[in-house]
Design a protein around this motif. Sequence first.
Motif, PDB file in Angstrom:
ATOM      1  N   THR A 260      19.427   9.161  70.105  1.00 38.79           N
ATOM      2  CA  THR A 260      18.337   8.251  69.757  1.00 38.79           C
ATOM      3  C   THR A 260      16.978   8.866  70.079  1.00 38.79           C
ATOM      4  O   THR A 260      16.038   8.765  69.286  1.00 38.79           O
ATOM      5  CB  THR A 260      18.508   6.912  70.509  1.00 38.79           C
TER       6      THR A 260
ATOM      7  N   MET B  60      16.208  11.589  67.466  1.00 37.50           N
ATOM      8  CA  MET B  60      15.827  11.002  66.180  1.00 37.50           C
ATOM      9  C   MET B  60      14.460  10.327  66.263  1.00 37.50           C
ATOM     10  O   MET B  60      13.695  10.359  65.294  1.00 37.50           O
ATOM     11  CB  MET B  60      16.893  10.018  65.692  1.00 37.50           C
ATOM     12  N   ALA B  61      14.138   9.751  67.417  1.00 37.87           N
ATOM     13  CA  ALA B  61      12.803   9.165  67.588  1.00 37.87           C
ATOM     14  C   ALA B  61      11.743  10.248  67.495  1.00 37.87           C
ATOM     15  O   ALA B  61      10.694  10.048  66.858  1.00 37.87           O
ATOM     16  CB  ALA B  61      12.717   8.441  68.922  1.00 37.87           C
TER      17      ALA B  61
ATOM     18  N   PRO C 223      24.718   8.670  72.998  1.00 42.16           N
ATOM     19  CA  PRO C 223      23.840   7.915  72.095  1.00 42.16           C
ATOM     20  C   PRO C 223      22.369   7.905  72.527  1.00 42.16           C
ATOM     21  O   PRO C 223      21.481   7.860  71.685  1.00 42.16           O
ATOM     22  CB  PRO C 223      24.425   6.498  72.115  1.00 42.16           C
ATOM     23  N   VAL C 224      22.105   7.953  73.827  1.00 40.36           N
ATOM     24  CA  VAL C 224      20.713   7.953  74.288  1.00 40.36           C
ATOM     25  C   VAL C 224      20.005   9.220  73.831  1.00 40.36           C
ATOM     26  O   VAL C 224      18.887   9.177  73.294  1.00 40.36           O
ATOM     27  CB  VAL C 224      20.646   7.796  75.827  1.00 40.36           C
TER      28      VAL C 224
ATOM     29  N   ARG D 292      25.401  12.426  69.056  1.00 43.02           N
ATOM     30  CA  ARG D 292      26.059  11.137  68.784  1.00 43.02           C
ATOM     31  C   ARG D 292      27.572  11.319  68.724  1.00 43.02           C
ATOM     32  O   ARG D 292      28.331  10.513  69.270  1.00 43.02           O
ATOM     33  CB  ARG D 292      25.518  10.569  67.464  1.00 43.02           C
TER      34      ARG D 292
ATOM     35  N   ALA E 236      20.936  15.763  66.891  1.00 43.19           N
ATOM     36  CA  ALA E 236      21.124  14.321  67.076  1.00 43.19           C
ATOM     37  C   ALA E 236      22.512  13.900  66.604  1.00 43.19           C
ATOM     38  O   ALA E 236      23.186  13.101  67.269  1.00 43.19           O
ATOM     39  CB  ALA E 236      20.045  13.547  66.322  1.00 43.19           C
TER      40      ALA E 236
END
Length: 102
Positions: free
Chosen positions: A88, A91-92, A84-85, A79, A75
């Motif tokens: 994210t 990390m989700a 960024p998608v 980044r 992640a």
Amino acid sequence: MPGSAAATRPPWGVSGPQALQDLRTSPAGLDPAEAARRLADSGPNVVARTRRRAGLHILLRQFTSPLILVLIAAAIVSRYLGEPVEATVIMAIVLVNAALGF
């Protein structure tokens, strides 16, 4: 009983009557004198208490798995590379894993 043939068999591997015989009891249970003798010999039938872990400790342990650490690193790299998608989403996934493990 420890050391006996009954102790080497799994409990699910014997019939009810055989289990009663192995435990030297009957469907009616133990008589009070035998119960007192077994209590004196073996002590009370209680589970030892263990120290409870704090919630924060349990939560932080969710992030110590090598696979989770690799995902966190992925992640960060995503980044850094301008994705960024993907960062994210990764990390989700890590946070959902932590929530389910908590």
